[in-house]
Write an enzyme that holds these catalytic residues in place. Structure first.
Site: not given
Ligand code: KPL
Length: 295
Positions: A7, A10, A12, A72, A96, A178, A186, A248, A260
């Site tokens: 993957g 960005s 990766g 993803k 994520n 997280k 996001n 992201s 996501e």
């Molecule tokens: O993990 C992130 C993302 O953009 O997916 C954060 C921590 C919000 C940083 O932009």
């Protein structure tokens, strides 16, 4: 160490590129990126400057010592099936959402699946070029928590390559924390089309805090020790540290690609999480209108 990054978007590309300063890295990604990396290497720009020369392919190699999974979250199942055919003893998810490690483990009997979180900021600038928009940290460890020999070995590999990291014994809580940050930042930034720093003040901050509080409540319901105060403080810290970054999900929306949302706000949306439910419904409405949810 032979490291394959499954993957090479960005994040990766950035983490793989940083590891390539020391290890034999193979990036698995899209054809245009792969061709450029093969022809002239991977250029890392921004807070870290380097040109590295990892191998690059569009499919997984037959073997590696370590696989980083950075696809993803909606592609995790597909990635797991592909990894099942690759001879690799240790798989680290840097994705994520909450359920990636369990999905990978369900297909990868006998391998060690580690959980990870990453706060490095990354942005793909084009084929063969990635920006490091913030030096953060990779946390990695056993997906059930506790000590792990594979995590210690992986940590040493990150150490040798000069990648900021911590080997953690409390990964389940970190993955939920997280999630609280991603749930807060996001969708709000993607819908409002603003960089993360726009959530430092009301009204954006209120939305981000409310979403993060709901994640903490949901975490405690699943036996994870995450307080609302800690989730909110974490959102504030990340918003400050990544103020000029585009999340992201905002990058996905700007590119017109699927987000996501299901693995983030959608994962806890429900009657007890109305803010997350609203954010998830709005982003899904956009995905539906763009025809992105069929795949
Ligand atoms: O993990 C992130 C993302 O953009 O997916 C954060 C921590 C919000 C940083 O932009």
């Amino acid at each position: 160490m032979d490291v394959v990054v499954f993957g090479a978007g960005s994040l990766g590309s950035l983490v793989g590129g940083l590891l390539a300063r020391e290890h034999d890295v193979t990036l698995v990604g899209r054809a245009a990126h792969v061709e450029r990396v093969r022809a002239s290497g991977l250029r890392i720009e921004g807070e870290v400057e380097a040109t590295v020369h990892p191998a690059a392919r569009t499919t997984l190699p037959a073997r590696a010592d370590l696989a980083l999974v950075t696809v993803k979250s909606f592609d995790t199942e597909r990635a797991a099936r592909a990894l099942a055919r690759c001879d690799v003893p240790t798989v680290l998810s840097l994705q994520n959402g909450l359920d990636n490690e369990a999905t990978l483990a369900a297909h990868l009997d006998g391998r060690t699946v580690l959980a990870g979180t990453c706060t490095y900021g990354a942005r793909l600038l084009g084929p063969g070029r990635v920006a490091c928009t913030g030096v953060g940290e990779v946390a990695l460890g056993a997906r059930e928590g506790g000590p792990s020999v594979a995590a210690d070995r992986t940590g040493r590999a990150f150490e040798r390559a000069g990648v900021e990291h911590v080997v953690a014994e409390d990964m389940p809580r970190r993955v939920w924390e997280k999630l609280a940050v991603n749930a807060g930042v996001n969708a709000a930034t993607a819908l409002a089309r603003v960089p993360n720093g726009a959530l430092s003040d009301p009204p954006g901050r209120d939305v981000a805090h409310a979403a993060a509080r709901e994640v903490a409540q949901s975490a405690r319901g699943e036996g994870i020790d995450l307080t609302e105060a800690r989730a909110v403080a974490s959102v504030d810290r990340v918003v400050r540290a990544t103020a000029s970054n585009r999340s992201s999900m905002l990058q996905d929306v700007e590119r017109g690609t699927r987000t996501e949302i299901d693995a983030i706000n959608g994962r806890i949306a429900g009657p007890d999480a109305p803010v997350n439910a609203t954010l998830a419904a709005l982003v899904r409405t956009w995905e539906d209108a763009e025809g992105l949810r069929e795949s």
